[in-house]
Write a protein that holds these residues in place. Structure first.
Motif, PDB file in Angstrom:
ATOM      1  N   GLY A  80     -22.420   5.644 -33.592  1.00 54.50           N
ATOM      2  CA  GLY A  80     -22.681   6.876 -34.315  1.00 54.50           C
ATOM      3  C   GLY A  80     -23.684   7.740 -33.587  1.00 54.50           C
ATOM      4  O   GLY A  80     -24.138   7.436 -32.484  1.00 54.50           O
ATOM      5  N   GLY A  81     -24.040   8.862 -34.233  1.00 55.78           N
ATOM      6  CA  GLY A  81     -25.064   9.728 -33.674  1.00 55.78           C
ATOM      7  C   GLY A  81     -24.502  10.848 -32.825  1.00 55.78           C
ATOM      8  O   GLY A  81     -24.646  10.845 -31.600  1.00 55.78           O
ATOM      9  N   PHE A  82     -23.844  11.822 -33.477  1.00 50.30           N
ATOM     10  CA  PHE A  82     -23.306  12.980 -32.777  1.00 50.30           C
ATOM     11  C   PHE A  82     -23.706  14.242 -33.551  1.00 50.30           C
ATOM     12  O   PHE A  82     -23.742  14.234 -34.774  1.00 50.30           O
ATOM     13  CB  PHE A  82     -21.775  12.911 -32.678  1.00 50.30           C
ATOM     14  N   VAL A  83     -23.991  15.304 -32.831  1.00 50.88           N
ATOM     15  CA  VAL A  83     -24.392  16.563 -33.459  1.00 50.88           C
ATOM     16  C   VAL A  83     -23.417  17.652 -33.030  1.00 50.88           C
ATOM     17  O   VAL A  83     -23.131  17.811 -31.833  1.00 50.88           O
ATOM     18  CB  VAL A  83     -25.835  16.948 -33.061  1.00 50.88           C
ATOM     19  N   TRP A  84     -22.925  18.422 -34.018  1.00 52.57           N
ATOM     20  CA  TRP A  84     -21.878  19.407 -33.750  1.00 52.57           C
ATOM     21  C   TRP A  84     -22.275  20.407 -32.676  1.00 52.57           C
ATOM     22  O   TRP A  84     -21.519  20.659 -31.738  1.00 52.57           O
ATOM     23  CB  TRP A  84     -21.521  20.150 -35.039  1.00 52.57           C
ATOM     24  N   TYR A  85     -23.461  21.020 -32.791  1.00 56.33           N
ATOM     25  CA  TYR A  85     -23.810  22.067 -31.837  1.00 56.33           C
ATOM     26  C   TYR A  85     -23.960  21.517 -30.420  1.00 56.33           C
ATOM     27  O   TYR A  85     -23.664  22.203 -29.447  1.00 56.33           O
ATOM     28  CB  TYR A  85     -25.075  22.808 -32.286  1.00 56.33           C
ATOM     29  N   GLY A  86     -24.431  20.283 -30.288  1.00 54.55           N
ATOM     30  CA  GLY A  86     -24.465  19.674 -28.967  1.00 54.55           C
ATOM     31  C   GLY A  86     -23.068  19.490 -28.418  1.00 54.55           C
ATOM     32  O   GLY A  86     -22.798  19.747 -27.236  1.00 54.55           O
ATOM     33  N   GLY A  87     -22.159  19.046 -29.288  1.00 53.24           N
ATOM     34  CA  GLY A  87     -20.766  18.895 -28.874  1.00 53.24           C
ATOM     35  C   GLY A  87     -20.130  20.222 -28.517  1.00 53.24           C
ATOM     36  O   GLY A  87     -19.356  20.323 -27.552  1.00 53.24           O
ATOM     37  N   PHE A  88     -20.460  21.257 -29.284  1.00 51.99           N
ATOM     38  CA  PHE A  88     -19.922  22.591 -29.025  1.00 51.99           C
ATOM     39  C   PHE A  88     -20.349  23.099 -27.650  1.00 51.99           C
ATOM     40  O   PHE A  88     -19.522  23.541 -26.843  1.00 51.99           O
ATOM     41  CB  PHE A  88     -20.408  23.538 -30.120  1.00 51.99           C
ATOM     42  N   LEU A  89     -21.647  23.001 -27.357  1.00 45.76           N
ATOM     43  CA  LEU A  89     -22.148  23.479 -26.068  1.00 45.76           C
ATOM     44  C   LEU A  89     -21.599  22.646 -24.912  1.00 45.76           C
ATOM     45  O   LEU A  89     -21.237  23.185 -23.860  1.00 45.76           O
ATOM     46  CB  LEU A  89     -23.677  23.452 -26.067  1.00 45.76           C
ATOM     47  N   GLY A  90     -21.537  21.323 -25.122  1.00 43.70           N
ATOM     48  CA  GLY A  90     -21.001  20.459 -24.069  1.00 43.70           C
ATOM     49  C   GLY A  90     -19.537  20.743 -23.801  1.00 43.70           C
ATOM     50  O   GLY A  90     -19.096  20.779 -22.642  1.00 43.70           O
ATOM     51  N   ALA A  91     -18.765  20.962 -24.868  1.00 43.28           N
ATOM     52  CA  ALA A  91     -17.339  21.247 -24.709  1.00 43.28           C
ATOM     53  C   ALA A  91     -17.125  22.592 -24.017  1.00 43.28           C
ATOM     54  O   ALA A  91     -16.276  22.718 -23.130  1.00 43.28           O
ATOM     55  CB  ALA A  91     -16.652  21.227 -26.069  1.00 43.28           C
ATOM     56  N   VAL A  92     -17.898  23.604 -24.420  1.00 42.69           N
ATOM     57  CA  VAL A  92     -17.772  24.926 -23.801  1.00 42.69           C
ATOM     58  C   VAL A  92     -18.063  24.841 -22.308  1.00 42.69           C
ATOM     59  O   VAL A  92     -17.322  25.391 -21.480  1.00 42.69           O
ATOM     60  CB  VAL A  92     -18.723  25.936 -24.475  1.00 42.69           C
ATOM     61  N   ALA A  93     -19.129  24.136 -21.952  1.00 43.36           N
ATOM     62  CA  ALA A  93     -19.490  24.008 -20.535  1.00 43.36           C
ATOM     63  C   ALA A  93     -18.389  23.308 -19.752  1.00 43.36           C
ATOM     64  O   ALA A  93     -18.004  23.748 -18.654  1.00 43.36           O
ATOM     65  CB  ALA A  93     -20.809  23.248 -20.403  1.00 43.36           C
ATOM     66  N   ALA A  94     -17.858  22.222 -20.304  1.00 45.36           N
ATOM     67  CA  ALA A  94     -16.825  21.456 -19.605  1.00 45.36           C
ATOM     68  C   ALA A  94     -15.529  22.262 -19.487  1.00 45.36           C
ATOM     69  O   ALA A  94     -14.862  22.242 -18.439  1.00 45.36           O
ATOM     70  CB  ALA A  94     -16.567  20.139 -20.338  1.00 45.36           C
ATOM     71  N   ILE A  95     -15.168  22.979 -20.546  1.00 42.53           N
ATOM     72  CA  ILE A  95     -13.932  23.767 -20.524  1.00 42.53           C
ATOM     73  C   ILE A  95     -14.036  24.926 -19.533  1.00 42.53           C
ATOM     74  O   ILE A  95     -13.093  25.209 -18.783  1.00 42.53           O
ATOM     75  CB  ILE A  95     -13.608  24.275 -21.943  1.00 42.53           C
ATOM     76  N   LEU A  96     -15.180  25.599 -19.513  1.00 45.48           N
ATOM     77  CA  LEU A  96     -15.360  26.698 -18.562  1.00 45.48           C
ATOM     78  C   LEU A  96     -15.398  26.192 -17.125  1.00 45.48           C
ATOM     79  O   LEU A  96     -14.870  26.840 -16.210  1.00 45.48           O
ATOM     80  CB  LEU A  96     -16.646  27.463 -18.889  1.00 45.48           C
ATOM     81  N   LEU A  97     -16.014  25.031 -16.924  1.00 49.78           N
ATOM     82  CA  LEU A  97     -16.033  24.447 -15.580  1.00 49.78           C
ATOM     83  C   LEU A  97     -14.625  24.092 -15.121  1.00 49.78           C
ATOM     84  O   LEU A  97     -14.243  24.335 -13.968  1.00 49.78           O
ATOM     85  CB  LEU A  97     -16.916  23.196 -15.573  1.00 49.78           C
ATOM     86  N   ASN A  98     -13.825  23.555 -16.028  1.00 51.11           N
ATOM     87  CA  ASN A  98     -12.439  23.240 -15.691  1.00 51.11           C
ATOM     88  C   ASN A  98     -11.645  24.515 -15.410  1.00 51.11           C
ATOM     89  O   ASN A  98     -10.806  24.550 -14.501  1.00 51.11           O
ATOM     90  CB  ASN A  98     -11.790  22.466 -16.843  1.00 51.11           C
TER      91      ASN A  98
END
Length: 285
Positions: A80-98
């Protein structure tokens, strides 16, 4: 109403409602992106690239944000232990990098992800409901719910730990009915998805739809936080939660982008790198 977590046992494998709905959320968001690309006559495989990058970046970002908030490095290795906004920023960074790897402009990627992201978020919140997490403060409304096996259970003691006030002498183990804020968010973001999806041919500059997503998503989260049971209300943020401060920042960014991209831009060129190979070959023959 009393609600218990949804758990599916397949032999030695345990599948929670959260894990199931996260899978559904990513698949449905990917399907929506694929459909949009198909209608634009572009390479549908880019949808799979976005989903894979989003999953990896989202999980890493959500976990790192949680560790930042709690100061528990050991949480990196817990289930456990996940935070939405951290996931949002991480996903945005990874998607833009791709997207950069595939030579796709970031604004175009953001544009086609706006509505699908709202859909994925709405479905993901169903997962939070099925695992009895991310609920609200006590409520006497007819649809208020008790989560006796929640994360954590909605007892007086646990809610007090999140800053909820109770009369002196309240039984610390008493179950309390709370706002099902997960359902509120699901309904709100499904409406956002519907609004954004119907406006894909908006005629404004590329990225206009993404700007609206930021405004809607930030406003929705800010409002639902008013009735959320939270433990991140730091003294220097009072009376706001950290999520509300982040939400306001996202609304401001979205509003600025809307202002920048408000003027009609006419037909927009599509990314050459996403044109199907056979089309590109015919065009160069």
């Amino acid at each position: 109403m009393t609600v218990y977590p949804f758990v599916l046992h397949l032999g030695p494998l345990e599948l929670t409602g959260y894990g199931l709905m996260m899978m559904v959320a990513f698949l449905m968001a990917g399907w929506a992106i694929q459909l949009d690309l198909r209608e634009r006559g572009l390479d549908e495989d880019y949808a799979a690239d976005i989903v894979i990058a989003g999953v990896i970046g989202g999980l890493v970002g959500a976990k790192l944000w949680y560790v930042f908030l709690t100061g528990e490095p050991a949480a990196l290795f817990r289930r456990g232990g996940f935070v939405w906004y951290g996931g949002f920023l991480g996903a945005v960074a990874a998607i833009l990098l791709n997207g950069w790897r595939r030579r796709v402009p970031g604004r175009f990627t953001a544009e086609i992800c706006a509505a699908p992201l709202a859909l994925g978020y709405a479905l993901g919140r169903v997962g939070c409901f099925l695992v009895n997490d991310d609920y609200g403060i006590p409520s006497s409304l007819p649809w208020a719910m008790k989560f006796p096996a929640g994360l954590p259970p909605t007892t007086v003691m646990n809610l007090q730990g999140m800053g909820v006030k109770f009369p002196a002498g309240a039984d610390p183990m008493q179950l309390v009915a709370v706002h099902p804020t997960q359902i509120y968010e699901t309904v709100a973001m499904l409406l956002v998805f519907w609004w954004l999806w119907r406006r894909r041919d908006h005629g404004h500059a590329i990225g206009w739809l993404w700007a609206w997503y930021l405004v809607f998503a930030g406003a929705e989260r800010f409002l639902v936080e008013i009735v959320r049971a939270k433990d991140d209300r730091l003294p220097w943020l009072a009376p706001f939660s950290l999520a509300q401060v982040t939400s306001l920042s996202i609304v401001v960014v979205g509003a600025l982008l809307l202002y920048m991209w408000r003027a009609p831009a006419g037909p927009q060129p599509l990314p050459e790198s996403l044109r199907p190979k056979e089309v590109a070959l015919r065009g160069s023959a």
